[in-house]
Design a protein around this motif. Structure first.
Motif, short mmCIF file in Angstrom:
data_model
loop_
_atom_site.label_atom_id
_atom_site.label_comp_id
_atom_site.label_asym_id
_atom_site.label_seq_id
_atom_site.Cartn_x
_atom_site.Cartn_y
_atom_site.Cartn_z
N GLU A 77 68.52 21.26 -0.51
CA GLU A 77 68.24 19.88 -0.86
C GLU A 77 69.41 19.21 -1.58
N GLU A 78 70.10 19.95 -2.40
CA GLU A 78 71.25 19.38 -3.11
C GLU A 78 72.34 18.97 -2.12
N LEU A 79 72.51 19.76 -1.08
CA LEU A 79 73.50 19.42 -0.05
C LEU A 79 73.11 18.14 0.67
N ILE A 80 71.81 18.00 0.99
CA ILE A 80 71.32 16.78 1.63
C ILE A 80 71.61 15.57 0.75
N GLN A 81 71.33 15.68 -0.55
CA GLN A 81 71.52 14.56 -1.46
C GLN A 81 72.99 14.16 -1.57
N LYS A 82 73.84 15.13 -1.70
CA LYS A 82 75.28 14.84 -1.81
C LYS A 82 75.81 14.19 -0.54
N LYS A 83 75.37 14.70 0.61
CA LYS A 83 75.83 14.14 1.88
C LYS A 83 75.32 12.73 2.08
N ARG A 84 74.05 12.47 1.68
CA ARG A 84 73.50 11.12 1.80
C ARG A 84 74.32 10.14 0.97
N ILE A 85 74.63 10.49 -0.26
CA ILE A 85 75.43 9.61 -1.12
C ILE A 85 76.79 9.35 -0.49
N LYS A 86 77.41 10.38 0.05
CA LYS A 86 78.73 10.24 0.66
C LYS A 86 78.69 9.30 1.86
N VAL A 87 77.65 9.46 2.70
CA VAL A 87 77.51 8.60 3.88
C VAL A 87 77.29 7.15 3.47
N ILE A 88 76.42 6.92 2.48
CA ILE A 88 76.17 5.56 2.00
C ILE A 88 77.44 4.94 1.45
N CYS A 89 78.17 5.68 0.63
CA CYS A 89 79.41 5.16 0.04
C CYS A 89 80.43 4.82 1.11
N ASN A 90 80.58 5.68 2.10
CA ASN A 90 81.54 5.42 3.18
C ASN A 90 81.17 4.17 3.97
N GLU A 91 79.88 4.01 4.24
CA GLU A 91 79.43 2.83 4.97
C GLU A 91 79.70 1.55 4.17
N LEU A 92 79.40 1.58 2.88
CA LEU A 92 79.59 0.39 2.05
C LEU A 92 81.07 0.06 1.88
N LYS A 93 81.89 1.08 1.70
CA LYS A 93 83.32 0.83 1.55
C LYS A 93 83.92 0.24 2.82
N SER A 94 83.41 0.68 3.97
CA SER A 94 83.94 0.16 5.24
C SER A 94 83.52 -1.28 5.47
N ARG A 95 82.42 -1.70 4.83
CA ARG A 95 81.91 -3.06 5.01
C ARG A 95 82.37 -4.02 3.92
N GLY A 96 83.02 -3.50 2.90
CA GLY A 96 83.64 -4.37 1.91
C GLY A 96 82.80 -4.66 0.68
N GLU A 97 83.47 -5.21 -0.31
CA GLU A 97 82.81 -5.55 -1.57
C GLU A 97 81.76 -6.63 -1.36
N GLY A 98 80.83 -6.67 -2.29
CA GLY A 98 79.79 -7.68 -2.23
C GLY A 98 78.48 -7.17 -2.78
N ILE A 99 77.44 -7.95 -2.58
CA ILE A 99 76.10 -7.56 -3.01
C ILE A 99 75.25 -7.31 -1.77
N TYR A 100 74.58 -6.19 -1.78
CA TYR A 100 73.76 -5.76 -0.67
C TYR A 100 72.31 -5.65 -1.13
#
Length: 231
Positions: A134-157
């Motif tokens: 489960e810890e691996l799932i959580q870390k990977k989810r955070i990484k995927v979310i961060c990568n998606e947001l960084k690719s889409r740029g700053e702002g409020i979501y």
């Protein structure tokens, strides 16, 4: 802030650019902080920061209304997570991340050599069924979310967490320094809070997260012209 209704395309683009900067600045510097510490309640509908209680959906709709958007805070406050995000974000600005996708990503990565803990869920290895850590799932989810947001740029979501009939919504602030959630949290400490993405209790409790970037040009134009945002 007063911005005239312009017909010239270039001037209109400039108006939208500065209006967006103004709205984001107001939210981050004034409106969000005013709500910090306001108590959460499932049916909370207070309009006054620091007084009464506020549910997660009503927090979103009330904050947007107070930022100057013309909308029915009761109608939007009652929406489910997916409907709310789709009502306020353009289709191309929406991301959906599921637990199954995270597991598939892990599945394609090389397995560590120090154990058998990360084999594919329900796949037999030497007659034994292993499950994802489960810890691996959580870390990977955070990484995927961060990568998606960084690719889409700053702002409020806007984010929505979905699990069948359950859900939770709030804002994501993505800036140069970090990614934070601003939401009326139902878990401890049970009030409106700004917290790091990776520190959130709620983010890991749902199999699906939907994220939509706010303040498209169309949404900002409605703010400028004081036009109502409908479903």
């Amino acid at each position: 802030m007063c911005i005239r209704d312009r017909s010239n395309a270039e001037e209109k683009e400039i108006d939208i650019f500065f209006a967006k900067k103004f709205i984001i600045s107001q939210l981050i510097d004034e409106i969000f902080p005013a709500w910090y510490g306001t108590k959460w309640a499932f049916e909370g509908t207070t309009e006054i920061p620091g007084e009464g209680e506020i549910a997660c959906g009503y927090f979103v709709s009330t904050v947007l209304r107070d930022a100057g958007f013309k909308l029915d805070r009761f109608k939007f406050g009652k929406m489910g997570p997916e409907d709310l995000v789709r009502s306020l974000s353009k289709k191309e600005d929406i991301i959906i991340i599921t637990r199954e996708e995270i597991e598939d990503i892990i599945n394609t990565e090389p397995l560590p050599r120090n154990g058998l803990f990360y084999f594919i869920m329900k796949k037999k290895v030497e007659g034994i069924i292993f499950e994802f850590d489960e810890e691996l799932i959580q870390k990977k989810r955070i990484k995927v979310i961060c990568n998606e947001l960084k690719s889409r740029g700053e702002g409020i979501y806007l984010f929505g967490l979905i699990d069948r009939t359950l859900g939770h919504v709030g804002f994501i602030v993505n800036d140069e320094e970090q990614i934070r959630l601003v939401h009326s949290s139902y878990s401890s400490p049970k009030y409106v809070i700004s917290e790091k993405l990776e520190s959130s209790n709620e983010i890991h409790g749902y199999p699906v997260i939907i994220i939509g970037k706010l303040f498209s040009d169309e949404m900002i134009e409605k703010w400028i012209l004081n036009r109502e945002i409908s479903e």
